[in-house]
Design a protein around this motif. Sequence first.
Motif, PDB file in Angstrom:
ATOM      1  N   VAL A 251      49.683  42.956  62.035  1.00  0.00           N
ATOM      2  CA  VAL A 251      49.087  44.068  61.273  1.00  0.00           C
ATOM      3  C   VAL A 251      49.403  45.406  61.926  1.00  0.00           C
ATOM      4  O   VAL A 251      49.711  46.395  61.247  1.00  0.00           O
ATOM      5  CB  VAL A 251      47.563  43.851  61.147  1.00  0.00           C
ATOM      6  N   TRP A 252      49.339  45.472  63.224  1.00  0.00           N
ATOM      7  CA  TRP A 252      49.552  46.740  63.920  1.00  0.00           C
ATOM      8  C   TRP A 252      51.007  47.171  63.938  1.00  0.00           C
ATOM      9  O   TRP A 252      51.318  48.300  64.337  1.00  0.00           O
ATOM     10  CB  TRP A 252      49.019  46.643  65.347  1.00  0.00           C
TER      11      TRP A 252
ATOM     12  N   TRP B 163      50.547  47.216  53.098  1.00  0.00           N
ATOM     13  CA  TRP B 163      49.096  47.081  52.968  1.00  0.00           C
ATOM     14  C   TRP B 163      48.651  45.652  52.626  1.00  0.00           C
ATOM     15  O   TRP B 163      47.475  45.333  52.698  1.00  0.00           O
ATOM     16  CB  TRP B 163      48.587  48.004  51.847  1.00  0.00           C
TER      17      TRP B 163
ATOM     18  N   PRO C 120      47.247  43.561  55.934  1.00  0.00           N
ATOM     19  CA  PRO C 120      45.896  43.971  56.347  1.00  0.00           C
ATOM     20  C   PRO C 120      44.817  43.582  55.339  1.00  0.00           C
ATOM     21  O   PRO C 120      43.716  43.172  55.736  1.00  0.00           O
ATOM     22  CB  PRO C 120      46.016  45.493  56.478  1.00  0.00           C
ATOM     23  N   LEU C 121      45.137  43.680  54.035  1.00  0.00           N
ATOM     24  CA  LEU C 121      44.153  43.324  53.022  1.00  0.00           C
ATOM     25  C   LEU C 121      43.820  41.829  53.084  1.00  0.00           C
ATOM     26  O   LEU C 121      42.644  41.437  53.113  1.00  0.00           O
ATOM     27  CB  LEU C 121      44.678  43.702  51.641  1.00  0.00           C
TER      28      LEU C 121
ATOM     29  N   VAL D  63      41.214  45.169  62.249  1.00  0.00           N
ATOM     30  CA  VAL D  63      41.923  45.523  61.014  1.00  0.00           C
ATOM     31  C   VAL D  63      41.345  46.812  60.432  1.00  0.00           C
ATOM     32  O   VAL D  63      42.084  47.711  59.989  1.00  0.00           O
ATOM     33  CB  VAL D  63      41.835  44.371  59.996  1.00  0.00           C
ATOM     34  N   GLY D  64      40.007  46.928  60.427  1.00  0.00           N
ATOM     35  CA  GLY D  64      39.390  48.165  59.940  1.00  0.00           C
ATOM     36  C   GLY D  64      39.774  49.361  60.771  1.00  0.00           C
ATOM     37  O   GLY D  64      40.043  50.456  60.240  1.00  0.00           O
TER      38      GLY D  64
ATOM     39  N   HIS E   4      42.567  49.706  62.431  1.00  0.00           N
ATOM     40  CA  HIS E   4      43.961  50.021  62.122  1.00  0.00           C
ATOM     41  C   HIS E   4      44.081  50.823  60.824  1.00  0.00           C
ATOM     42  O   HIS E   4      44.879  51.762  60.720  1.00  0.00           O
ATOM     43  CB  HIS E   4      44.769  48.728  62.014  1.00  0.00           C
ATOM     44  N   GLU E   5      43.282  50.434  59.825  1.00  0.00           N
ATOM     45  CA  GLU E   5      43.380  51.101  58.540  1.00  0.00           C
ATOM     46  C   GLU E   5      42.708  52.479  58.547  1.00  0.00           C
ATOM     47  O   GLU E   5      43.154  53.405  57.861  1.00  0.00           O
ATOM     48  CB  GLU E   5      42.749  50.219  57.456  1.00  0.00           C
TER      49      GLU E   5
END
Length: 378
Positions: A282-283, A288, A291-292, A324-325, A327-328
Amino acid sequence: RGGALALGWALLTALPVAFGLPHAGTLAVQLVTAAAALALAARPGPATRGLPPDGAQEAATVLGWLGFTAGCASGVSALGLALDTRGATFTVLGLLSALLTGVAVLATGARRTAAAVGAVLAATGLVLATAAAAGLGHHHTALALLLVPAATAALGAKARPVALAVEATGAAVGLLAVGFAVPRPAYLALVLALGGVIALATALRPERRRFASWAAAGLSLAAVWVRLAAWEVTTPEAYTLPVTVPALVVGLLRRRSDPEASSWTAYGPGLAVTFLPGVVAVWTDPAWVRPLVLGVAALGVTLLGARFRLRAPLLLGGGVLALVGLHELAPFVVQVVGALPRWLPPALAGLLLLAVGATYEHRLRDARTLRERFSRMR
């Protein structure tokens, strides 16, 4: 009598050199010597007649091992002489396989085990000679070599006294087959998959070898990974999900049989295998979709962990969801912080500390309650 046997074997070995026998004669003498010595190894009892009962058993053991050693040495020597001729090679390997199989059937104790292992090795040589005579490539030879572990797995169910040694030798031949198939990934995946099937068949037998079940799982997983690599698949989830799904199923079955088992033991490894590589991906992934999907999966695992009071799903799912949150939201947080006055973040931090200090006792009770609930989780 052991000395006489050794002297006789030495004379027969030196006979072709002394009389200048041709290649065929030397080969014939070596084969006759091997057959006679291995026959003695199979049944050394008649050679000990006339001895006291106490000494007869010891003499039989010594003569048996002398015969087995001499027979194997003569057999190897005959094989070395026969390698330059295709027909002779097949003849010697076939004869050695038959003789060693006979010793494995008629002998007792460790000599039986050693003969069974030798018979498997001779059969392996016969398969290799057949593949070479047929002009097969390395990848096809690898498939042919799998006949040996398949046969040893089938015979191991009946040859109980030597089953473990025979199956271990067959497994070593299976590793040789893997080595032959390495240059061709597609065939390597096929060899690994077939090896997994053979190991699974061994694990399902009534006596059940636990190591065979792990070997079957490992070989099947390796076959999937090699196939994915051959297809140039770079998505890490394609490699991790085949591990996570069966691991979680096994963990669920264990929890059903042992409700007191820790969730870290039951579910931790399976979840970590997919979650941790997914977070790393993810990083480094600008899209998108990952991550979703990972965030939704982590949220579901977190809720399940909270619902059933399981530590591993709760902590792993919550940790992955937080990363994840972060990162987003990190780009937006950086933009917002950059737009605010410089004095505002320290002021907000000070207000937060004041709020926590004013409600210290209440927060302390909440922390104790949370710790008690967490300690009751599995």
